[in-house]
Each structure stands twice: as C-alpha cells, then as structure tokens.
Write a protein that holds these residues in place. Structure first.
Motif, PDB file in Angstrom:
ATOM      1  N   MET A   4     -60.480 -31.763  82.589  1.00 49.56           N
ATOM      2  CA  MET A   4     -59.691 -30.748  82.022  1.00 49.56           C
ATOM      3  C   MET A   4     -58.987 -31.584  81.049  1.00 49.56           C
ATOM      4  O   MET A   4     -58.390 -32.295  81.251  1.00 49.56           O
ATOM      5  CB  MET A   4     -58.998 -30.084  82.800  1.00 49.56           C
ATOM      6  N   THR A   5     -59.019 -31.025  79.724  1.00 42.86           N
ATOM      7  CA  THR A   5     -58.325 -31.714  78.589  1.00 42.86           C
ATOM      8  C   THR A   5     -56.597 -31.369  78.791  1.00 42.86           C
ATOM      9  O   THR A   5     -56.196 -30.510  79.235  1.00 42.86           O
ATOM     10  CB  THR A   5     -58.590 -30.990  77.243  1.00 42.86           C
ATOM     11  N   MET A   6     -55.964 -32.333  78.238  1.00 46.45           N
ATOM     12  CA  MET A   6     -54.357 -32.307  78.755  1.00 46.45           C
ATOM     13  C   MET A   6     -53.791 -31.416  77.526  1.00 46.45           C
ATOM     14  O   MET A   6     -54.291 -31.021  76.377  1.00 46.45           O
ATOM     15  CB  MET A   6     -53.883 -33.758  78.261  1.00 46.45           C
ATOM     16  N   THR A   7     -52.745 -30.793  77.948  1.00 46.44           N
ATOM     17  CA  THR A   7     -51.909 -30.058  77.032  1.00 46.44           C
ATOM     18  C   THR A   7     -50.670 -30.918  76.499  1.00 46.44           C
ATOM     19  O   THR A   7     -50.286 -32.163  77.074  1.00 46.44           O
ATOM     20  CB  THR A   7     -51.258 -28.671  77.694  1.00 46.44           C
ATOM     21  N   ALA A   8     -49.710 -30.476  75.809  1.00 43.80           N
ATOM     22  CA  ALA A   8     -48.605 -31.086  75.348  1.00 43.80           C
ATOM     23  C   ALA A   8     -47.638 -31.188  76.496  1.00 43.80           C
ATOM     24  O   ALA A   8     -47.020 -32.160  76.901  1.00 43.80           O
ATOM     25  CB  ALA A   8     -47.776 -30.520  74.224  1.00 43.80           C
ATOM     26  N   ASP A   9     -47.769 -30.126  77.529  1.00 42.52           N
ATOM     27  CA  ASP A   9     -46.874 -29.970  78.562  1.00 42.52           C
ATOM     28  C   ASP A   9     -47.118 -31.130  79.615  1.00 42.52           C
ATOM     29  O   ASP A   9     -46.293 -31.892  80.288  1.00 42.52           O
ATOM     30  CB  ASP A   9     -46.805 -28.882  79.436  1.00 42.52           C
ATOM     31  N   ASP A  10     -48.420 -31.512  79.720  1.00 37.77           N
ATOM     32  CA  ASP A  10     -48.913 -32.469  80.506  1.00 37.77           C
ATOM     33  C   ASP A  10     -48.500 -33.793  80.140  1.00 37.77           C
ATOM     34  O   ASP A  10     -48.068 -34.901  80.819  1.00 37.77           O
ATOM     35  CB  ASP A  10     -50.461 -32.455  80.804  1.00 37.77           C
TER      36      ASP A  10
ATOM     37  N   ALA B 214     -49.792 -35.830  68.872  1.00 37.25           N
ATOM     38  CA  ALA B 214     -51.199 -35.381  68.404  1.00 37.25           C
ATOM     39  C   ALA B 214     -52.175 -36.477  68.509  1.00 37.25           C
ATOM     40  O   ALA B 214     -53.475 -36.002  68.778  1.00 37.25           O
ATOM     41  CB  ALA B 214     -50.888 -35.002  66.794  1.00 37.25           C
ATOM     42  N   GLU B 215     -51.776 -37.757  68.255  1.00 35.87           N
ATOM     43  CA  GLU B 215     -52.861 -38.811  68.631  1.00 35.87           C
ATOM     44  C   GLU B 215     -53.253 -38.702  70.093  1.00 35.87           C
ATOM     45  O   GLU B 215     -54.372 -38.807  70.274  1.00 35.87           O
ATOM     46  CB  GLU B 215     -52.198 -39.831  68.248  1.00 35.87           C
ATOM     47  N   ILE B 216     -52.385 -38.708  70.917  1.00 39.20           N
ATOM     48  CA  ILE B 216     -52.724 -38.556  72.148  1.00 39.20           C
ATOM     49  C   ILE B 216     -53.823 -37.381  72.610  1.00 39.20           C
ATOM     50  O   ILE B 216     -54.670 -37.695  73.228  1.00 39.20           O
ATOM     51  CB  ILE B 216     -51.406 -38.684  73.361  1.00 39.20           C
ATOM     52  N   LEU B 217     -53.525 -36.294  72.341  1.00 39.54           N
ATOM     53  CA  LEU B 217     -54.181 -34.989  72.241  1.00 39.54           C
ATOM     54  C   LEU B 217     -55.462 -35.349  71.676  1.00 39.54           C
ATOM     55  O   LEU B 217     -56.500 -34.568  72.365  1.00 39.54           O
ATOM     56  CB  LEU B 217     -53.347 -33.791  72.006  1.00 39.54           C
ATOM     57  N   SER B 218     -55.516 -35.835  70.689  1.00 42.37           N
ATOM     58  CA  SER B 218     -56.966 -36.048  70.089  1.00 42.37           C
ATOM     59  C   SER B 218     -58.010 -36.905  70.758  1.00 42.37           C
ATOM     60  O   SER B 218     -59.144 -36.839  70.283  1.00 42.37           O
ATOM     61  CB  SER B 218     -56.725 -36.406  68.440  1.00 42.37           C
ATOM     62  N   THR B 219     -57.702 -37.701  71.827  1.00 36.56           N
ATOM     63  CA  THR B 219     -58.447 -38.666  72.102  1.00 36.56           C
ATOM     64  C   THR B 219     -59.403 -37.646  73.300  1.00 36.56           C
ATOM     65  O   THR B 219     -60.241 -38.181  73.883  1.00 36.56           O
ATOM     66  CB  THR B 219     -57.462 -39.529  73.169  1.00 36.56           C
ATOM     67  N   ASP B 220     -58.799 -36.344  73.592  1.00 41.03           N
ATOM     68  CA  ASP B 220     -59.693 -35.716  74.765  1.00 41.03           C
ATOM     69  C   ASP B 220     -59.462 -36.173  76.146  1.00 41.03           C
ATOM     70  O   ASP B 220     -60.259 -35.784  77.074  1.00 41.03           O
ATOM     71  CB  ASP B 220     -61.052 -35.292  74.302  1.00 41.03           C
TER      72      ASP B 220
ATOM     73  N   THR C 189     -58.118 -36.973  79.782  1.00 39.20           N
ATOM     74  CA  THR C 189     -57.650 -35.844  80.986  1.00 39.20           C
ATOM     75  C   THR C 189     -55.906 -36.521  81.209  1.00 39.20           C
ATOM     76  O   THR C 189     -55.473 -37.528  80.821  1.00 39.20           O
ATOM     77  CB  THR C 189     -58.155 -36.210  82.138  1.00 39.20           C
ATOM     78  N   ARG C 190     -55.432 -35.617  81.928  1.00 42.46           N
ATOM     79  CA  ARG C 190     -53.961 -36.027  82.441  1.00 42.46           C
ATOM     80  C   ARG C 190     -54.184 -37.411  83.269  1.00 42.46           C
ATOM     81  O   ARG C 190     -53.227 -38.127  83.278  1.00 42.46           O
ATOM     82  CB  ARG C 190     -53.503 -34.853  83.353  1.00 42.46           C
TER      83      ARG C 190
END
Length: 74
Positions: free
Chosen positions: A1-7, A21-27, A29-30
């Motif tokens: 499951m892909t992370m959210t900003a809250d994660d 944004a860089e972290i979230l762009s890696t796809d 997981t938490r």
C-alpha cells in the motif's frame, strides 16, 4: 500500500514539502520508509547484526533522507 503524507509525518515528523514530494514519488510503503529511518538512525548496529545492506526503495529513501555531503562541508 502506498504511503500518504500523514504516514510520512508519523514516521519522520514535520518535513518540508519538497522532501515530502520526493518521498511520496518513490511509491514506497510505510514499512519501507520505517526501515530506511531505522537504518539512518543505527546503521552500524544493523551491520554488526549481519543484516544485509538496504536495496531497492529502502536504499532510495535512505539517499533522500541522508544529509547531502556538500551541506556537511560548509
């Protein structure tokens, strides 16, 4: 499951929008972010335990979270 900003904030605390944004762009997981954070906090201990070096998205996250060597030089 892909992370959210809250994660991300739950694991790292407040960070700037660019890094978020860089972290979230890696796809990643938490769990992968948590692993990267643990490696950054205690890499020597993990190596001494014989754990293999991180690879894949965990390694990418470590690179994103590691201080830039140019920043350390002044």
């Amino acid at each position: 499951m892909t992370m959210t900003a809250d994660d991300v904030t739950a694991i790292l605390g407040p960070i700037d929008e660019v890094l978020m944004a860089e972290i979230l762009s890696t796809d990643a997981t938490r769990d992968e972010l948590a692993q990267a954070w643990v490696w950054l906090q205690s890499d020597e201990a993990l190596i001494n335990e014989g754990r293999p070096l991180p690879s894949g998205r965990v390694a990418v996250l470590i690179d994103l979270l590691s201080p830039d060597m140019d920043d350390l030089e002044g």
